[in-house]
Scaffold this motif. Structure first.
Motif, mmCIF file in Angstrom:
data_model
loop_
_atom_site.group_PDB
_atom_site.id
_atom_site.type_symbol
_atom_site.label_atom_id
_atom_site.label_comp_id
_atom_site.label_asym_id
_atom_site.label_seq_id
_atom_site.Cartn_x
_atom_site.Cartn_y
_atom_site.Cartn_z
ATOM 1 N N ARG A 132 43.234 25.731 2.163
ATOM 2 C CA ARG A 132 43.826 24.693 1.313
ATOM 3 C C ARG A 132 42.854 24.317 0.200
ATOM 4 O O ARG A 132 41.706 23.963 0.464
ATOM 5 N N PRO A 133 43.290 24.381 -1.085
ATOM 6 C CA PRO A 133 42.374 24.060 -2.183
ATOM 7 C C PRO A 133 42.150 22.562 -2.327
ATOM 8 O O PRO A 133 42.829 21.744 -1.693
ATOM 9 N N VAL A 134 41.207 22.191 -3.177
ATOM 10 C CA VAL A 134 40.856 20.789 -3.383
ATOM 11 C C VAL A 134 42.033 20.010 -3.944
ATOM 12 O O VAL A 134 42.144 18.795 -3.755
ATOM 13 N N SER A 135 42.955 20.685 -4.632
ATOM 14 C CA SER A 135 44.141 20.019 -5.178
ATOM 15 C C SER A 135 45.161 19.681 -4.107
ATOM 16 O O SER A 135 46.157 19.018 -4.389
ATOM 17 N N ASN A 136 44.946 20.190 -2.885
ATOM 18 C CA ASN A 136 45.846 19.989 -1.753
ATOM 19 C C ASN A 136 47.190 20.682 -1.957
ATOM 20 O O ASN A 136 48.186 20.330 -1.326
ATOM 21 N N ASP A 137 47.248 21.678 -2.852
ATOM 22 C CA ASP A 137 48.475 22.445 -3.033
ATOM 23 C C ASP A 137 48.759 23.263 -1.780
ATOM 24 O O ASP A 137 47.857 23.897 -1.225
ATOM 25 N N ALA A 138 50.021 23.267 -1.375
ATOM 26 C CA ALA A 138 50.407 24.037 -0.192
ATOM 27 C C ALA A 138 50.521 25.523 -0.499
ATOM 28 O O ALA A 138 50.467 26.357 0.398
ATOM 29 N N HIS A 139 50.681 25.869 -1.788
ATOM 30 C CA HIS A 139 50.824 27.264 -2.191
ATOM 31 C C HIS A 139 50.027 27.486 -3.473
ATOM 32 O O HIS A 139 49.963 26.612 -4.335
ATOM 33 N N VAL A 140 49.436 28.662 -3.592
ATOM 34 C CA VAL A 140 48.744 29.067 -4.814
ATOM 35 C C VAL A 140 49.330 30.411 -5.236
ATOM 36 O O VAL A 140 49.298 31.369 -4.469
ATOM 37 N N TYR A 141 49.873 30.484 -6.443
ATOM 38 C CA TYR A 141 50.601 31.689 -6.831
ATOM 39 C C TYR A 141 49.663 32.861 -7.090
ATOM 40 O O TYR A 141 48.501 32.698 -7.430
ATOM 41 N N ASP A 142 50.220 34.061 -6.910
ATOM 42 C CA ASP A 142 49.512 35.304 -7.185
ATOM 43 C C ASP A 142 49.726 35.661 -8.652
ATOM 44 O O ASP A 142 50.862 35.736 -9.129
ATOM 45 N N GLU A 143 48.634 35.886 -9.384
ATOM 46 C CA GLU A 143 48.719 36.057 -10.834
ATOM 47 C C GLU A 143 49.462 37.332 -11.229
ATOM 48 O O GLU A 143 50.245 37.336 -12.182
ATOM 49 N N GLU B 24 52.334 28.092 4.353
ATOM 50 C CA GLU B 24 51.591 27.032 3.680
ATOM 51 C C GLU B 24 50.112 27.162 3.994
ATOM 52 O O GLU B 24 49.724 27.490 5.116
ATOM 53 N N LEU B 25 49.299 26.907 2.985
ATOM 54 C CA LEU B 25 47.856 26.996 3.153
ATOM 55 C C LEU B 25 47.368 25.816 3.975
ATOM 56 O O LEU B 25 47.703 24.662 3.695
ATOM 57 N N ILE B 26 46.583 26.110 4.995
ATOM 58 C CA ILE B 26 46.033 25.055 5.837
ATOM 59 C C ILE B 26 44.568 25.363 6.103
ATOM 60 O O ILE B 26 44.082 26.465 5.832
ATOM 61 N N GLY B 27 43.871 24.384 6.639
ATOM 62 C CA GLY B 27 42.472 24.595 6.985
ATOM 63 C C GLY B 27 41.630 24.935 5.769
ATOM 64 O O GLY B 27 41.754 24.337 4.702
ATOM 65 N N GLN C 20 46.386 12.849 13.264
ATOM 66 C CA GLN C 20 47.026 13.996 13.883
ATOM 67 C C GLN C 20 45.969 14.905 14.493
ATOM 68 O O GLN C 20 44.902 15.095 13.916
ATOM 69 N N PRO C 21 46.260 15.494 15.638
ATOM 70 C CA PRO C 21 45.285 16.421 16.224
ATOM 71 C C PRO C 21 45.114 17.644 15.342
ATOM 72 O O PRO C 21 46.062 18.126 14.737
ATOM 73 N N GLN C 22 43.877 18.131 15.260
ATOM 74 C CA GLN C 22 43.593 19.305 14.450
ATOM 75 C C GLN C 22 44.150 20.553 15.125
ATOM 76 O O GLN C 22 44.084 20.687 16.340
ATOM 77 N N PRO C 23 44.716 21.490 14.339
ATOM 78 C CA PRO C 23 45.220 22.720 14.946
ATOM 79 C C PRO C 23 44.071 23.570 15.446
ATOM 80 O O PRO C 23 42.936 23.422 15.000
ATOM 81 N N PRO C 24 44.357 24.465 16.377
ATOM 82 C CA PRO C 24 43.297 25.355 16.860
ATOM 83 C C PRO C 24 42.806 26.245 15.740
ATOM 84 O O PRO C 24 43.486 26.447 14.748
ATOM 85 N N PRO C 25 41.588 26.806 15.883
ATOM 86 C CA PRO C 25 41.013 27.618 14.802
ATOM 87 C C PRO C 25 41.914 28.744 14.351
ATOM 88 O O PRO C 25 42.032 29.017 13.172
ATOM 89 N N ASN C 26 42.589 29.443 15.275
ATOM 90 C CA ASN C 26 43.441 30.558 14.869
ATOM 91 C C ASN C 26 44.567 30.088 13.970
ATOM 92 O O ASN C 26 44.918 30.732 12.989
ATOM 93 N N ALA C 27 45.163 28.950 14.306
ATOM 94 C CA ALA C 27 46.262 28.445 13.490
ATOM 95 C C ALA C 27 45.774 28.035 12.119
ATOM 96 O O ALA C 27 46.457 28.194 11.124
ATOM 97 N N MET C 28 44.557 27.477 12.049
ATOM 98 C CA MET C 28 44.044 27.046 10.759
ATOM 99 C C MET C 28 43.804 28.227 9.840
ATOM 100 O O MET C 28 44.027 28.154 8.653
ATOM 101 N N HIS C 29 43.362 29.334 10.396
ATOM 102 C CA HIS C 29 43.040 30.485 9.556
ATOM 103 C C HIS C 29 44.280 31.306 9.224
ATOM 104 O O HIS C 29 44.398 31.847 8.144
ATOM 105 N N ASN C 30 45.203 31.415 10.156
ATOM 106 C CA ASN C 30 46.315 32.331 9.962
ATOM 107 C C ASN C 30 47.598 31.646 9.535
ATOM 108 O O ASN C 30 48.463 32.275 8.951
ATOM 109 N N GLY C 31 47.762 30.377 9.857
ATOM 110 C CA GLY C 31 48.981 29.684 9.488
ATOM 111 C C GLY C 31 50.116 30.045 10.418
ATOM 112 O O GLY C 31 50.020 30.947 11.254
#
Length: 420
Positions: A125-136, A119-122, A92-103
């Motif tokens: 995105r954590p090493v676990s590849n989770d799309a979301h990381v909860y706020d504690e 969803e977390l991208i670029g 898949q083509p990589q998204p532009p830098p703005n999209a990667m940082h801002n979603g």
């Protein structure tokens, strides 16, 4: 009915733990014969056991339909549709830098349906590849409200038994004050955190200055205007302006006997003096509501980087039946009956049928105070909370996240910019 559970609900929820799979030693490498390895010396020590890894799993309201709970699907198997095997993935083509940082920009969502989550991208995105990381902190607030409201059986039974009782979930902006110094709480923490108030000698003051009130009013009015623009891709914000007067009455024994039996049981369990607050329309003196406010629990959050801290409060509001004839007016030593009245000039903002924000100037005994509070719609909260227990799709955590986002955004809006 266990009233002690209502007055002193459990505030801590032990986290669910799930053991990981058993640990196994890797087999010898095929490139090296085990006969060529040096023989280790004999030892009388017992071999060290490997600790099992422990994970802090997501609460049930944070699990999506396609995820598993303890090896079982969240939705019954008969509701799952078979899916064809995926074909060989293509690059898949990589998204532009703005999209990667801002979603992607989130679109408008209904309060009864999950919105399009970011969803977390670029790099996010954590090493676990989770799309979301909860706020504690938000997760802790979820636990608090789930225990004190959704799963609080005495509260739920009281609400179900009488239409004159409803739960109130409110969040207030203010400051946590140390009683010994009279100053705002400053600890070793430098960022937002939940405070164990029971271990501290503190109070919470819900107040702001006249200038802060004016700036907040202008900011919120601007948000109302933007939400009404043609083609605005955001929830519409409605606005009302009211002027009311609060008059307080003592809940003496004759007035107490006028309450329904279950209500008497709830109010009688409180160790604090209860009063009846009668709210009048300032224009014509019409009675708007007659309430007894019974506190269930509070959760306080310190936010040293912003102008305000936050208090999440859970209360029960009980409508007092009948006229106030014969009920004595409340009067404190050194104050006249007129000085006991509260004059409220309030601007209210509501959106998504879920959030209600009040910006209020309160005048009492010649003094003025300014308050900002946010309420969650109890029906929306209970509906989504019940869906959690039924293992149905719900917006419980996103509703609480929305409350926390509003607390943070408005507090940061008023916080002065740091000097360079």
């Amino acid at each position: 009915m266990d009233i002690s559970a209502l007055v002193n609900p459990v505030s801590e929820v032990p986290p669910r733990r799930s053991p990981s799979g058993s640990y196994s030693m890797p087999a010898p490498s095929p490139a090296t014969s085990s006969a060529k390895l040096p023989t280790p010396p004999l030892s009388t020590h017992k071999p060290m056991t490997h600790k099992r890894k422990r994970h802090d799993p997501k609460p049930i309201w944070a699990i999506r339909e396609d995820e598993m709970i303890e090896g079982l699907p969240l939705i019954p198997a008969q509701r799952q549709q078979s899916r064809p095997l995926p074909s060989t993935p293509r690059p898949q083509p990589q998204p532009p830098p703005n999209a990667m940082h801002n979603g992607p920009a989130p679109g408008p969502s209904s309060p009864h349906q999950p919105g399009t989550a970011h969803e977390l991208i670029g790099y996010e995105r954590p090493v676990s590849n989770d799309a979301h990381v909860y706020d504690e902190v938000s997760r802790k607030v979820c636990d608090f409200i789930f225990v004190t409201v959704v799963n609080n059986e005495p509260v739920r039974r009281a609400i179900a038994a009488s239409p004159d009782i409803q739960v109130e979930i409110e969040a207030r902006w203010g400051q946590i004050i140390e009683r010994n110094t009279g100053q705002r709480l400053r600890g070793f923490h430098d960022t937002e955190c939940v405070v164990k108030s029971a271990l501290l000698n503190t109070s919470f003051e819900s107040t702001m200055t006249m200038d802060q009130h004016k700036r907040m009013n202008m900011y919120l009015n601007g948000q109302v205007q933007r939400s009404k623009l043609p083609g605005a891709e955001r929830a519409s914000i409605d606005y009302t302006h009211t002027r009311e007067i609060d008059v307080f009455y003592e809940l003496d024994q004759p007035a107490f006997e006028r309450l329904p039996p279950l209500t008497r049981e709830l109010v009688g369990a409180s160790k604090t003096r209860q009063r009846i607050r009668v709210t009048l329309d300032q224009k014509n003196g019409r009675v708007i509501r007659q309430l007894i406010k019974h506190r269930i629990a509070n959760l306080e959050i310190s936010s040293p980087q912003t102008e305000w801290d936050y208090r999440i409060g859970v209360n029960i509001e009980i409508q007092f039946p009948g006229p106030m004839d014969g009920v004595p007016l409340a009067q404190e030593p050194g104050k006249s009956l007129e000085a006991m009245k509260r004059h409220k000039d309030r601007v209210s903002y509501s959106w998504l049928d879920a959030f209600h924000l009040d910006l209020t100037q309160v005048g009492q005994d010649g003094r003025k105070n300014h308050e900002l509070e946010l309420e969650l719609d109890p029906q929306v909260l209970l509906e989504n909370g019940d869906n959690v227990n039924k293992k149905l799709p719900n917006c419980f955590e996103s509703l609480i996240n929305g409350m926390m986002n509003n607390l943070r955004v408005l507090s940061r809006e008023i916080t002065p910019a740091a000097n360079p």
